[in-house]
Motif scaffolding. Sequence first.
Motif, PDB file in Angstrom:
ATOM      1  N   VAL A  61       4.570  48.669  71.661  1.00  0.00           N
ATOM      2  CA  VAL A  61       4.750  47.735  70.557  1.00  0.00           C
ATOM      3  C   VAL A  61       4.835  48.513  69.248  1.00  0.00           C
ATOM      4  N   CYS A  62       5.502  47.902  68.254  1.00  0.00           N
ATOM      5  CA  CYS A  62       5.577  48.532  66.938  1.00  0.00           C
ATOM      6  C   CYS A  62       4.398  48.058  66.105  1.00  0.00           C
ATOM      7  N   SER A  63       3.595  48.997  65.647  1.00  0.00           N
ATOM      8  CA  SER A  63       2.405  48.620  64.885  1.00  0.00           C
ATOM      9  C   SER A  63       2.774  48.126  63.488  1.00  0.00           C
ATOM     10  N   GLN A  64       4.010  48.358  63.058  1.00  0.00           N
ATOM     11  CA  GLN A  64       4.422  47.907  61.724  1.00  0.00           C
ATOM     12  C   GLN A  64       4.925  46.465  61.748  1.00  0.00           C
ATOM     13  N   CYS A  65       5.866  46.165  62.657  1.00  0.00           N
ATOM     14  CA  CYS A  65       6.545  44.869  62.602  1.00  0.00           C
ATOM     15  C   CYS A  65       6.275  44.009  63.828  1.00  0.00           C
ATOM     16  N   GLY A  66       5.561  44.529  64.821  1.00  0.00           N
ATOM     17  CA  GLY A  66       5.223  43.715  65.982  1.00  0.00           C
ATOM     18  C   GLY A  66       6.310  43.635  67.034  1.00  0.00           C
ATOM     19  N   THR A 114       5.893  53.334  66.306  1.00  0.00           N
ATOM     20  CA  THR A 114       6.711  52.843  65.202  1.00  0.00           C
ATOM     21  C   THR A 114       8.122  52.674  65.735  1.00  0.00           C
ATOM     22  N   CYS A 115       8.673  51.472  65.603  1.00  0.00           N
ATOM     23  CA  CYS A 115      10.012  51.236  66.149  1.00  0.00           C
ATOM     24  C   CYS A 115      11.048  51.962  65.293  1.00  0.00           C
ATOM     25  N   LYS A 116      12.242  52.016  65.830  1.00  0.00           N
ATOM     26  CA  LYS A 116      13.315  52.747  65.162  1.00  0.00           C
ATOM     27  C   LYS A 116      13.558  52.202  63.756  1.00  0.00           C
ATOM     28  N   ARG A 117      13.575  50.875  63.657  1.00  0.00           N
ATOM     29  CA  ARG A 117      13.859  50.280  62.345  1.00  0.00           C
ATOM     30  C   ARG A 117      12.754  50.620  61.334  1.00  0.00           C
ATOM     31  N   CYS A 118      11.481  50.437  61.754  1.00  0.00           N
ATOM     32  CA  CYS A 118      10.391  50.720  60.816  1.00  0.00           C
ATOM     33  C   CYS A 118      10.371  52.196  60.442  1.00  0.00           C
ATOM     34  N   GLY A 119      10.751  53.042  61.395  1.00  0.00           N
ATOM     35  CA  GLY A 119      10.856  54.467  61.102  1.00  0.00           C
ATOM     36  C   GLY A 119      11.907  54.736  60.037  1.00  0.00           C
ATOM     37  N   ASP A 166      19.840  40.696  64.789  1.00  0.00           N
ATOM     38  CA  ASP A 166      20.258  41.970  64.216  1.00  0.00           C
ATOM     39  C   ASP A 166      19.034  42.731  63.713  1.00  0.00           C
ATOM     40  N   ARG A 167      18.736  43.877  64.366  1.00  0.00           N
ATOM     41  CA  ARG A 167      17.570  44.665  63.951  1.00  0.00           C
ATOM     42  C   ARG A 167      17.956  45.748  62.953  1.00  0.00           C
ATOM     43  N   GLU A 168      19.226  45.838  62.619  1.00  0.00           N
ATOM     44  CA  GLU A 168      19.660  46.908  61.717  1.00  0.00           C
ATOM     45  C   GLU A 168      19.670  46.437  60.262  1.00  0.00           C
TER      46      GLU A 168
HETATM   47 ZN   LIG Z   1       8.831  47.969  63.685  1.00  0.00          ZN
END
Ligand SMILES: [Zn+2]
Length: 372
Positions: free
Chosen positions: A56-61, A141-146, A190-192
């Motif tokens: 899971v992404c700790s930033q955005c869930g 951290t997911c790609k987007r949050c990174g 859209d995650r971008e």
């Molecule tokens: Zn994230």
Amino acid sequence: MTRSGAFCPRCGDPLEKDPRNRPGSEARDPDSALCDSCYFEQFDLVDAPDRIEVRVCSQCGAVHRGNRWVDVGAEDYTDVAVDVTSEALGVHIEATDVSWQVAPEQVDRNTIRMHCTFTGVVRGTALSEEVIVPVKISRETCKRCGRIAGGSFASTVQIRAVDRTPTDEEEERAEAIAREIVAEMEATGDREAFVTDVGSVDGGLNIKVSTTKIGQKIAQRLVSEFGGSFSDSERLITEDEDGEKVYRVTYAVRLPPYAPGEIIDPEDGDGPVLVRSVQGNLKGTRLKTGRDYEAGFEDGDAPDATRLGDRSDSVRTTLVAIEDENAVQVLDPDTYETKSIPRPDYLEEGSDEVPVLKSRAGLHVLPRDENE
Ligand SMILES: [Zn+2]
Ligand SMILES: [Zn+2]
């Protein structure tokens, strides 16, 4: 004992009924030729993995599923863990009347033990089985949050205004438009799409966003709401790993010199104008008469004029008397003297108080603010 003439291929016992006569079973289950005791000896009702890891992404869930990150909108990860476990469990193809449940037991912040209970019927025998699957939540951290954390952006929208700085309202609206567009794109999966940064600079606001398409949409929507125009310029940043050129595009928005709500004097002898709209050419209301004003085609949204103030500079004062069709008497808000001033046709008879603006051009009654 009725003999079917068949024997168990494992223990050699004669079979009462040839299990292969069960319709369709042989094709699905290679063990279907075994006698009941050999069959159940090695039978597993449930096929479960030893452990499951949920990233899971700790930033955005967001949750990592398959080979990509997915926004699941989960409040807590227990629900996600239950879903993932349920998907990972298999029940034997020979079982009928299957029912099952999964009960989570939170062990610590990142570990959940899933108690999975299955019941079903196999070869006429009711079976139940419980398995425990540990689920590990791994926080990353997911790609987007990174990319957001790294300040990645593909486009900058520069919000400026001609001969002035943008108003707070314009800047707040610009940021809100950016968030709206990103939310609209996120809603389609859209995650971008993201806003990297919103920053005040000398003369206006800069908004950095993840794609050029978002930047262009912000610029278009701002101009359609506030008037003005925008231009774009691109700059080569780098080449990506495939040798494709990567450009960063700047959208320069120039809002018109006058904003709705401002009072200006076009100095044409007919007195001040309250600006109503700057879409195309400037339109407003004459404060002396209430008649419409419209800038000429060649002046567009930027006629020559003097700034006198803004609607927010107005104060309410007492309407003392209506003199005739061209004049009213009001109290000067500074001196409390009775003054005779022009009577615009929007002034409502019977009002006790009216909004007035005192400026270099004198004292004028303003129209009622429809937003109030
Ligand atoms: Zn994230
Ligand atoms: Zn056997």
